[in-house]
Design a protein around this motif. Sequence first.
Motif, PDB file in Angstrom:
ATOM      1  N   GLU A  96       0.823  -1.213   0.000  1.00  0.00           N
ATOM      2  CA  GLU A  96       0.000   0.000   0.000  1.00  0.00           C
ATOM      3  C   GLU A  96       0.855   1.260   0.000  1.00  0.00           C
ATOM      4  OE1 GLU A  96      -2.490  -0.546   3.389  1.00  0.00           O
ATOM      5  OE2 GLU A  96      -3.890  -1.891   2.338  1.00  0.00           O
ATOM      6  N   ARG A  97       1.992   1.211   0.692  1.00  0.00           N
ATOM      7  CA  ARG A  97       2.884   2.373   0.750  1.00  0.00           C
ATOM      8  C   ARG A  97       3.621   2.591  -0.557  1.00  0.00           C
ATOM      9  NH1 ARG A  97       3.686   0.645   6.187  1.00  0.00           N
ATOM     10  NH2 ARG A  97       5.228  -0.852   5.474  1.00  0.00           N
ATOM     11  N   GLU A  98       4.140   1.502  -1.142  1.00  0.00           N
ATOM     12  CA  GLU A  98       5.062   1.614  -2.272  1.00  0.00           C
ATOM     13  C   GLU A  98       4.406   1.420  -3.641  1.00  0.00           C
ATOM     14  OE1 GLU A  98       8.176   2.580  -1.958  1.00  0.00           O
ATOM     15  OE2 GLU A  98       7.952   2.704   0.210  1.00  0.00           O
ATOM     16  N   GLY A  99       3.217   0.809  -3.663  1.00  0.00           N
ATOM     17  CA  GLY A  99       2.549   0.574  -4.939  1.00  0.00           C
ATOM     18  C   GLY A  99       2.927  -0.731  -5.610  1.00  0.00           C
ATOM     19  N   LYS A 100       3.995  -1.367  -5.158  1.00  0.00           N
ATOM     20  CA  LYS A 100       4.358  -2.700  -5.626  1.00  0.00           C
ATOM     21  C   LYS A 100       5.388  -3.281  -4.667  1.00  0.00           C
ATOM     22  CE  LYS A 100       8.101  -1.359  -8.805  1.00  0.00           C
ATOM     23  NZ  LYS A 100       8.598  -1.448 -10.202  1.00  0.00           N
ATOM     24  N   VAL A 101       5.541  -4.599  -4.688  1.00  0.00           N
ATOM     25  CA  VAL A 101       6.599  -5.270  -3.917  1.00  0.00           C
ATOM     26  C   VAL A 101       7.309  -6.255  -4.833  1.00  0.00           C
ATOM     27  CG1 VAL A 101       5.574  -5.006  -1.619  1.00  0.00           C
ATOM     28  CG2 VAL A 101       4.937  -6.973  -3.031  1.00  0.00           C
ATOM     29  N   VAL A 102       8.606  -6.420  -4.598  1.00  0.00           N
ATOM     30  CA  VAL A 102       9.444  -7.319  -5.386  1.00  0.00           C
ATOM     31  C   VAL A 102       9.879  -8.466  -4.482  1.00  0.00           C
ATOM     32  CG1 VAL A 102      11.557  -7.523  -6.738  1.00  0.00           C
ATOM     33  CG2 VAL A 102      10.215  -5.399  -6.812  1.00  0.00           C
ATOM     34  N   ALA A 103       9.673  -9.700  -4.936  1.00  0.00           N
ATOM     35  CA  ALA A 103       9.890 -10.871  -4.093  1.00  0.00           C
ATOM     36  C   ALA A 103      11.317 -10.961  -3.560  1.00  0.00           C
ATOM     37  CB  ALA A 103       9.528 -12.139  -4.869  1.00  0.00           C
TER      38      ALA A 103
END
Length: 259
Positions: free
Chosen positions: A23-30
């Motif tokens: 929610e903070r960053e707009g995406k997450v990378v595994a």
Amino acid sequence: MQSEVPKSMLTEERRRWIVAELEREGKVVACELSRVLEVSEDTIRRDLRELAAEGRVQRVHGGALPAPRISANYAVRATQSTSTKTTLARAAATLVRPSNVVLVDGGTTNVEIMRHLAPDLHATVVTNSPPVAVALADHPHIEVIVLGGRMFKSSRATVDAVTLEGVRGVRADLCFLGVCSVHPETGVSTFDFSEAHIKRAMVASSAEVVAVALCEKLGTAAPYVVGPLTELTQLVTEASVSDEALAPYQAAGVTVLRA
């Protein structure tokens, strides 16, 4: 990743942290999550898989994007954010010009747009949405063409091969596309495979394509891609959306109208 990372988290705590980071960053990378949380990439993939099954994220190659929070029930959606939809609909309705042929996709916001077309407007609306057609039933100057086919009850729109053939026979000046999700990287996407085909055909058959989207649909992704962001001509969204959030859409050549 800016947020503080607690140590020795339980599985559910870790997953809540991942959702908050998304929610903070707009995406997450595994791979980055694996490094920061000090767990294996297999663990992160399992977390993302479970979160996706719960509808809390949309998995993509290498990570995840926010998933739209949209009810599957059309009647429920019709009662949500009504004042905001009305504001956006009034702005979007001004985009229709006299004598336009307009393709109108399903969706509660598109129904609201039709209710706000000027009473003296002469135009033709071609739609796969019975609720859109009903909204125009008493308009004195708009011809309404309803495309047949099997109705997808979640959107109350027709979506089969008959619908597709009908869409391909139209050359529209303007299209109001029903939007589930729109993201700068993944573009426009939806929850249903058949719907995605109809939406693609509508885009291909229209000179201009307008997406009218509440802020909750921006920056999210659904399973079935309709097309890249560059397929959109205009995006109509809420006045409260920040310049920073809209910058990627404008950079892609999309004209943004805030209402």
